[in-house]
Design a protein around this motif. Structure first.
Motif, PDB file in Angstrom:
ATOM      1  N   LEU A  19       0.849  -1.108  -0.209  1.00 21.47           N
ATOM      2  CA  LEU A  19       0.003  -0.062   0.156  1.00 21.47           C
ATOM      3  C   LEU A  19       0.775   1.169   0.021  1.00 21.47           C
ATOM      4  O   LEU A  19       0.492   2.315  -0.512  1.00 21.47           O
ATOM      5  N   SER A  22       2.354   1.994  -3.447  1.00 19.74           N
ATOM      6  CA  SER A  22       1.133   2.690  -4.127  1.00 19.74           C
ATOM      7  C   SER A  22       0.733   3.946  -3.888  1.00 19.74           C
ATOM      8  O   SER A  22       0.823   4.713  -4.827  1.00 19.74           O
ATOM      9  N   HIS A 156      -1.454  -1.406  -7.120  1.00 23.79           N
ATOM     10  CA  HIS A 156      -1.636  -2.063  -5.725  1.00 23.79           C
ATOM     11  C   HIS A 156      -2.038  -3.566  -6.131  1.00 23.79           C
ATOM     12  O   HIS A 156      -1.145  -4.709  -5.273  1.00 23.79           O
TER      13      HIS A 156
END
Length: 660
Positions: A19, A22, A156
Motif C-alpha cells: 500500500l 502505491s 496495488h
C-alpha cells in the motif's frame, strides 16, 4: 501460536508496504501534475532545484504513507484479501483527493493548505461552496481523483500478485520470519520518521530551494493539512502565554523586547512599551473613514494608464494622496486581516469563541470610541459572517451596517452570494457622513465585497476596454479579465467617494484611508523571484487636506503600520498597540529597530528592501525588491531577529492578556 501470530504479522506488514509503495507513486504523480499545471510561462529554475523538490516531496509522501501503513497494522493482518483491497482503495482515494484539493488551494491562495482552510465551516459555508462550484472544476477533479484511485488500486493489485505478501514466507523457518518482521517494522518506523537522522522530517524541511514557488510544491495534501491543523491548534490554545515567543526562539518577552531596544526590566515594562505613544501636537479630532477593500492588490496600479485603466475616478485623486506603494497585507484572507488590523494580533481566528464576547482592551474601535468618537462598521457583505454582527459590537463599534441594512435602505438592491453591490455601500456612506453632527467625530471602518469570486458586476456597469499588452503581470488565470473589471468597479467607486469628500465641507476635518485585505487571487503565482515581493502587496493610500507624506512612501511597510500612522493623524491616543511605525514621519538614515522599514506577513514571512524570507529560516531568503539595487543582496540575521521579536511580542501580548 507464535507461528500463527508471525504469519499474520508478516501478512499485515507485506500488505502495508505494498500500500505504501502505491500511495507514494500516486502522490508523486499529483505533485508532478501540480508542477506542470502551475509552472508559469517563461519561468526557469535549475534542474537541481526541481530534482530537490521531487526528492523532498517523495520523502514526505513516504512519511504520510508509512504512517497510514503503520496505523493499518491493527487491521491488515486479520482481514481477508478482499477487505484489505477495499481498505487500500479507500485510503488511496482519501490521500489523492486531499492532494488534489491542495493543488486547487495553492491555485487560489498561492500557498499549500493552511489554517484558512477551516474557514469553510467558519465562513458563510453555502456561499463558499457556491463559489467553489462556480470557480473550480469540481466534477473534473472528482473524476481525476477516481481515475487516479483506480490506477493506484490496479497498481496495488499487481504488486500484490507479484509479491504475494500473504504467502511468501509462510513455510520459511520461524527465525527468518522474525528477522523479516523486525526489519520490515523498523523500516516502516523509519519511513514514518522520514529520515535516518535524530530529528524527524518536519515543517522546516519543506524549504529546499530559495524559490517559494518550488518549496510550495513539496508538501502533499495530507502533510499540508496536518501542519494546518497543528497551527490551528496553537492559535486556539491561549493558555500558554509563551507559545508564540518560544516558536520564534525567545524564552521570555524581556529577551524579545531587548532585541528591539524596548524597555525590558520587567514584563510590566514590556507591556507598557507596547502601548506607549508619541505626544500629540494637536487635540483636534478628525473623522476617519477607513476602507478595507476586498482583494485590492497593488499590482494593477503599477500598469495604470489611460489605455489600461483600473483606477477610474481614483486616478485623479492621487496627486493629493500619500500612496505607500511598497506595502504588504498582514494575512492572506479577509477575516484574518480584519483581526490583525483591528485587534493587533498575529493569532487567528481569535474572536470566534469566548474571546470575542469580551472587550479586548486595545481593540482599535474601542480605543477610538473611548476617545469620543461614534464608531461604525459598514460592509456590503453580510455581518452574520463569522459573527461580526455580535463580536464587533462588543469590540467597540456602536453600529453595524451590512447588506441587509443596505437592502432595507435601498429596496432596489439585490442580494447576491456575498451581499449587495458596493455601489450601495458608497451611496450610504455619502449620505451618512453628510448627516453626521459636526460636534461628534466619526470613525467608519468599511469592508467592500464585490471584487470577489465569482467577479459578478451590476447589470448596468459599463466595462472598460483595456490594452492587455500593457499588463505586465502573469496571464495564466482564466478570471484575469473579469477580476480587472471588478477591481476597476470598486476602485472607481472609492475614487468617486474621495472626490466628493475633497469637494465638500468635511474635507478640512476628515481623513480617508484605504488598503486591500489581501492580494487578489488571479494575478499569478509569483514563481519568478523578481516578482516575489508582489506576493502579498496591497495599496495603502491616505487622503486629507495638507498632508505631509514624509519619505517612506516607497519603503517596505505593511498592515501593522496603518493605525500607528492614522490614529496620531486624527488626534486619537489611548492603549492601542504599537504594532508598527508611523509612516508619515521622516525616517532617518539609520532608524531604530522599531522603525526599521520592513514588512511582516503574520503567517510567518518578512520582507526588507532586499528580499523576502520565512521567519527564522535563513535558507528561505530570496532576493526580490520593488527597487533592486546594484549592491550585495543577502539575508540579514539582525532583521530576522527583530522581526521574530516583533511577532513574538504581539503574540505574547494577546495570549498573556486573554488566556483566561
Amino acid at each position: 501460536m507464535v507461528s500463527t501470530f508471525s504469519n499474520a504479522l508478516l501478512r499485515g506488514l507485506g500488505r502495508a508496504w505494498v500500500l505504501i509503495v502505491s500511495l507514494v507513486i500516486a502522490l508523486s504523480l499529483v505533485r508532478l501534475g501540480q508542477l506542470v499545471y502551475f509552472w508559469p510561462s517563461g519561468y526557469q529554475a535549475p534542474y537541481t532545484d526541481v530534482a530537490m523538490v521531487a526528492l523532498q516531496g517523495l520523502r514526505f509522501d513516504l512519511k504520510v504513507s508509512a504512517i497510514a501503513g503503520f496505523l493499518l497494522l491493527l487491521i491488515l493482518p486479520w482481514v481477508s484479501g478482499r477487505i484489505a483491497r477495499y481498505i487500500a482503495a479507500a485510503v488511496a482515494f482519501g490521500y489523492i483527493m486531499t492532494s488534489l484539493i491542495n493543488l486547487h488551494y495553492f491555485g487560489f491562495y498561492k500557498t499549500p493548505i493552511d489554517p484558512m482552510v477551516f474557514g469553510l465551516v467558519e465562513d458563510d459555508t453555502a456561499a463558499v461552496l457556491t463559489t467553489i462550484w462556480h470557480d473550480f472544476p469540481v466534477v473534473l477533479t472528482l473524476v481525476l481523483g477516481i481515475v487516479l484511485t483506480v490506477g493506484t488500486v490496479a497498481g496495488h493489485r499487481w504488486l500484490i500478485r507479484r509479491m504475494k505478501p500473504d504467502t511468501v514466507l509462510r513455510t520459511k523457518p520461524l527465525a527468518l520470519k522474525l528477522t523479516v518482521i523486525v526489519v520490515a517494522l523498523f523500516a516502516l518506523l523509519l519511513a514514518g520518521k522520514g529520515t535516518l537522522r535524530a530529528m524527524a522530517l518536519q515543517r522546516q524541511h519543506l524549504t529546499v530551494t530559495t524559490s517559494q514557488f518550488l518549496n510550495d510544491m513539496v508538501p502533499n495534501g495530507v502533510i499540508a493539512l496536518k501542519y494546518a491543523w497543528d497551527s490551528r491548534g496553537l492559535s486556539q490554545d491561549l493558555q500558554n502565554p509563551l507559545a508564540g515567543l518560544k516558536s520564534m526562539g525567545f524564552d521570555s518577552p524581556r529577551v524579545a523586547a531587548a532585541a528591539l531596544g524596548l524597555p525590558h526590566d520587567s514584563e510590566a515594562a514590556v507591556k507598557a512599551a507596547l502601548t506607549a505613544h508619541e505626544l500629540l501636537t494637536s487635540s483636534t479630532k478628525k473623522n476617519l473613514i477607513f476602507f478595507l477593500m476586498e482583494s485590492w492588490s497593488a499590482e494593477p496600479l503599477l500598469y495604470q494608464s489611460p489605455r489600461f485603466d483600473v483606477m477610474g475616478r481614483m486616478a485623479s485623486t492621487m496627486d493629493k494622496a500619500c500612496h505607500f506603494s511598497n506595502f504588504d497585507s498582514a494575512q492572506g484572507g479577509t477575516h484574518p486581516a480584519l483581526e490583525a488590523i483591528l485587534f493587533s494580533t498575529p493569532i487567528t481566528p481569535l474572536t470566534l469563541g469566548n474571546v470575542g464576547r469580551k472587550p479586548i482592551p486595545w481593540s482599535v474601535p474601542l480605543v477610538i470610541r473611548q476617545a469620543g468618537y461614534q464608531t461604525l462598521f459598514v460592509t456590503s457583505g453580510r455581518a452574520g459572517w463569522r459573527d461580526i454582527n455580535r463580536v464587533f459590537k462588543v469590540q467597540g463599534f456602536d453600529e453595524i451596517v451590512d447588506a441587509n441594512t443596505l437592502k432595507e435602505t435601498y429596496p432596489e438592491a439585490q442580494l447576491g452570494i456575498w451581499g449587495v453591490w458596493d455601489g450601495y455601500l458608497f451611496k450610504y456612506l455619502k449620505q451618512r457622513l453628510a448627516a453626521q453632527p459636526a460636534n461628534k467625530p466619526l470613525f467608519v471602518f468599511v469592508l467592500s465585497s464585490t471584487n470577489h469570486p465569482p467577479y459578478d458586476l451590476p447589470p448596468d456597469y459599463q466595462r472598460v476596454p483595456r490594452d492587455m499588452a500593457l499588463w505586465g503581470g502573469e496571464t495564466s488565470s482564466d478570471t484575469l479579465l473579469l477580476n480587472l473589471d471588478t477591481y476597476h468597479y470598486a476602485t472607481d467607486l472609492l475614487g468617486g467617494f474621495v472626490q466628493d469628500i475633497q469637494k465638500g465641507p468635511q474635507y478640512d476635518h476628515t481623513i480617508v484611508a484605504a488598503t486591500g485585505d489581501h492580494n487578489v487571487r488571479s494575478f499569478g503565482v509569483y514563481a519568478d523571484s523578481r516578482r516575489r515581493y508582489l506576493m502579498h502587496q496591497v495599496p495603502f493610500v491616505i487622503w486629507g487636506k495638507n498632508l505631509s507624506c514624509g519619505n517612506q512612501q516607497s519603503l517596505p511597510a505593511s498592515h501593522r503600520d496603518m493605525f500607528s500612522t492614522l490614529l496620531p493623524l486624527v488626534g486619537v491616543t489611548g492603549p492601542y498597540v504599537n504594532t508598527g511605525r508611523n509612516l508619515l514621519h521622516t525616517l532617518p538614515d539609520t532608524p531604530d529597530p522599531i522603525n526599521a522599514p520592513r514588512a511582516l506577513f503574520f503567517p510567518g514571512e518578512a520582507r526588507n528592501a532586499q528580499g523576502v524570507w520565512q521567519l527564522g529560516n535563513k535558507d528561505s531568503f530570496s532576493c526580490s525588491s520593488a527597487h533592486p539595487s546594484a549592491g550585495d543582496c543577502h539575508f540579514s540575521a539582525q532583521d530576522d531577529l527583530q522581526e521574530r521579536a516583533r511577532y513574538g511580542l504581539l503574540d505574547w501580548n494577546v495570549r498573556s492578556a486573554l488566556k483566561n
